[in-house]
Motif scaffolding. Structure first.
Motif, PDB file in Angstrom:
ATOM      1  N   ARG A 146       0.838  -1.202   0.000  1.00  0.00           N
ATOM      2  CA  ARG A 146       0.000   0.000   0.000  1.00  0.00           C
ATOM      3  C   ARG A 146       0.875   1.256   0.000  1.00  0.00           C
ATOM      4  NH1 ARG A 146      -1.742  -4.985   2.141  1.00  0.00           N
ATOM      5  NH2 ARG A 146      -4.003  -5.100   1.926  1.00  0.00           N
ATOM      6  N   GLY A 147       0.270   2.382  -0.379  1.00  0.00           N
ATOM      7  CA  GLY A 147       0.967   3.656  -0.296  1.00  0.00           C
ATOM      8  C   GLY A 147       2.347   3.598  -0.913  1.00  0.00           C
ATOM      9  N   ARG A 148       3.338   4.102  -0.173  1.00  0.00           N
ATOM     10  CA  ARG A 148       4.723   4.091  -0.658  1.00  0.00           C
ATOM     11  C   ARG A 148       5.461   2.819  -0.255  1.00  0.00           C
ATOM     12  NH1 ARG A 148       1.957   7.114  -2.644  1.00  0.00           N
ATOM     13  NH2 ARG A 148       2.209   9.365  -2.988  1.00  0.00           N
ATOM     14  N   SER A 149       4.732   1.850   0.299  1.00  0.00           N
ATOM     15  CA  SER A 149       5.301   0.519   0.568  1.00  0.00           C
ATOM     16  C   SER A 149       4.863  -0.486  -0.490  1.00  0.00           C
ATOM     17  CB  SER A 149       4.849   0.008   1.951  1.00  0.00           C
ATOM     18  OG  SER A 149       5.268   0.865   2.985  1.00  0.00           O
ATOM     19  N   ASN A 150       4.348   0.006  -1.626  1.00  0.00           N
ATOM     20  CA  ASN A 150       3.791  -0.911  -2.611  1.00  0.00           C
ATOM     21  C   ASN A 150       4.847  -1.557  -3.489  1.00  0.00           C
ATOM     22  OD1 ASN A 150       4.459   1.250  -4.227  1.00  0.00           O
ATOM     23  ND2 ASN A 150       2.441   1.490  -5.164  1.00  0.00           N
ATOM     24  N   GLY A 151       6.134  -1.282  -3.228  1.00  0.00           N
ATOM     25  CA  GLY A 151       7.195  -1.941  -3.978  1.00  0.00           C
ATOM     26  C   GLY A 151       7.802  -3.125  -3.261  1.00  0.00           C
ATOM     27  N   ILE A 152       7.307  -3.453  -2.070  1.00  0.00           N
ATOM     28  CA  ILE A 152       7.861  -4.586  -1.325  1.00  0.00           C
ATOM     29  C   ILE A 152       7.520  -5.879  -2.054  1.00  0.00           C
ATOM     30  CG2 ILE A 152       7.786  -5.854   0.855  1.00  0.00           C
ATOM     31  CD1 ILE A 152       7.150  -3.242   2.265  1.00  0.00           C
ATOM     32  N   GLU A 153       8.516  -6.731  -2.247  1.00  0.00           N
ATOM     33  CA  GLU A 153       8.313  -7.992  -2.943  1.00  0.00           C
ATOM     34  C   GLU A 153       7.872  -9.082  -1.966  1.00  0.00           C
ATOM     35  OE1 GLU A 153      11.939  -8.840  -4.950  1.00  0.00           O
ATOM     36  OE2 GLU A 153      11.736  -7.182  -6.378  1.00  0.00           O
ATOM     37  N   GLY A 154       7.195 -10.080  -2.505  1.00  0.00           N
ATOM     38  CA  GLY A 154       6.744 -11.189  -1.676  1.00  0.00           C
ATOM     39  C   GLY A 154       5.279 -11.062  -1.322  1.00  0.00           C
TER      40      GLY A 154
END
Length: 303
Positions: free
Chosen positions: A70-78
């Protein structure tokens, strides 16, 4: 009348498994001596769902992540899921040197908070669950898409939509029944933050459908939540409201179902808050005043 500025807002990124968790921090002059509260948002929200509540907690340090996906954490893989979010929250507290804290979870954030308290009991003092955290009344045997559509409805459908820009996105939300009487500048900032480029010249909501599906399936059919509720050891206070995501009755928790859940989990202290829907209990001045009041009471009890 403008409310006095009582917090200094900053953002940071915390390393977690698969990437970086983006976090908002509202600090106060008292620094490390100030009480701290961890705020956990809902399934398609971000840390900017919380400013109304923050403004009503002067003297309290507030920490709120964008959950993975979500938000600016939407690039976390897995993959996501309740245990993955709980591990991210533990990493966040480690990064900020926070040993223990009250945790306030709204919507899916309530489910995440319950699982976090179960998996990391030494990090939590008390739980405040806002319209989430106890099992929903979901029929068995649904496919993933049916489950997501049945619970989230248009909220899930929005994730596949594309918009020309922030103005078009705000126009879309202005027609939303949940905010017909609760449109504010804070809400506009929250919505504008949610919009990200889609890579093809348009814009989309930051939350991916795949992440939403992972979390919705896990919190409704997985084992993490039942195990956490069965082993609940922290004081937990649940607030529910009579209207849902589209401002429709009876909301996420129909009275009969809620009564069954409260009998099954008698250690959860429940309060029904009339006059609000699933969003406005957190993202409106009047709703946030109630939530902040509960947080102040829980802070007093924990001290």
């Amino acid at each position: 009348m403008d409310r006095p500025v009582t917090h200094e807002y900053s953002e940071l990124d915390v390393p977690v498994d698969g990437g970086a968790l983006h976090v908002g921090v509202w600090d106060v002059d008292a620094g490390p001596a100030a009480p701290t509260v961890l705020l956990v948002h809902g399934v398609t929200a971000s840390h900017l769902a919380w400013p109304f509540v923050v403004d009503r907690l002067p003297g309290v340090r507030l920490v709120a992540p964008d959950l993975r996906g979500r938000g600016r954490s939407n690039g976390i893989e897995g993959s996501a899921g309740m245990a993955a979010h709980a591990a991210d929250l533990a990493a966040l507290l480690d990064a900020l040197g926070i040993e223990r804290t009250i945790v306030v979870g709204h919507s899916m954030g309530g489910f995440v908070s319950v699982v976090f308290a179960h998996l990391y009991p030494e990090r939590v003092t008390r739980l405040v669950l806002v319209d989430g955290g106890l099992p929903l009344d979901v029929p068995a045997g649904l496919s993933t898409d049916e489950l997501v559509a049945g619970i989230l409805g248009p909220t899930a459908a929005r994730l596949s939509m594309r918009f020309d820009g922030p103005a078009a996105y705000l126009d879309f939300w202005r027609a939303h029944p949940a905010f017909a009487q609760a449109w504010t500048p804070e809400l506009e900032r929250y919505l504008a933050y949610d919009l990200v480029p889609d890579g093809e010249g348009a814009f989309r909501p930051a939350t991916s459908y795949a992440t939403t599906a992972d979390d919705t399936v896990d919190m409704n059919t997985g084992t993490a939540l039942p195990s956490a509720l069965a082993g609940l050891r922290h004081p937990a206070r649940l607030l529910t409201v009579p209207r849902g995501l589209q401002d429709e009755p009876p909301g996420l928790y129909a009275p009969e179902h809620l009564e069954r859940m409260l009998r099954e989990y008698p250690d959860v202290r429940h309060e029904r808050i009339d006059g609000f829907n699933h969003y406005t209990i957190v993202m409106s001045p009047a709703g946030a005043e109630i939530v902040a009041g509960v947080v102040r009471e829980e802070l007093a009890a924990s001290s």
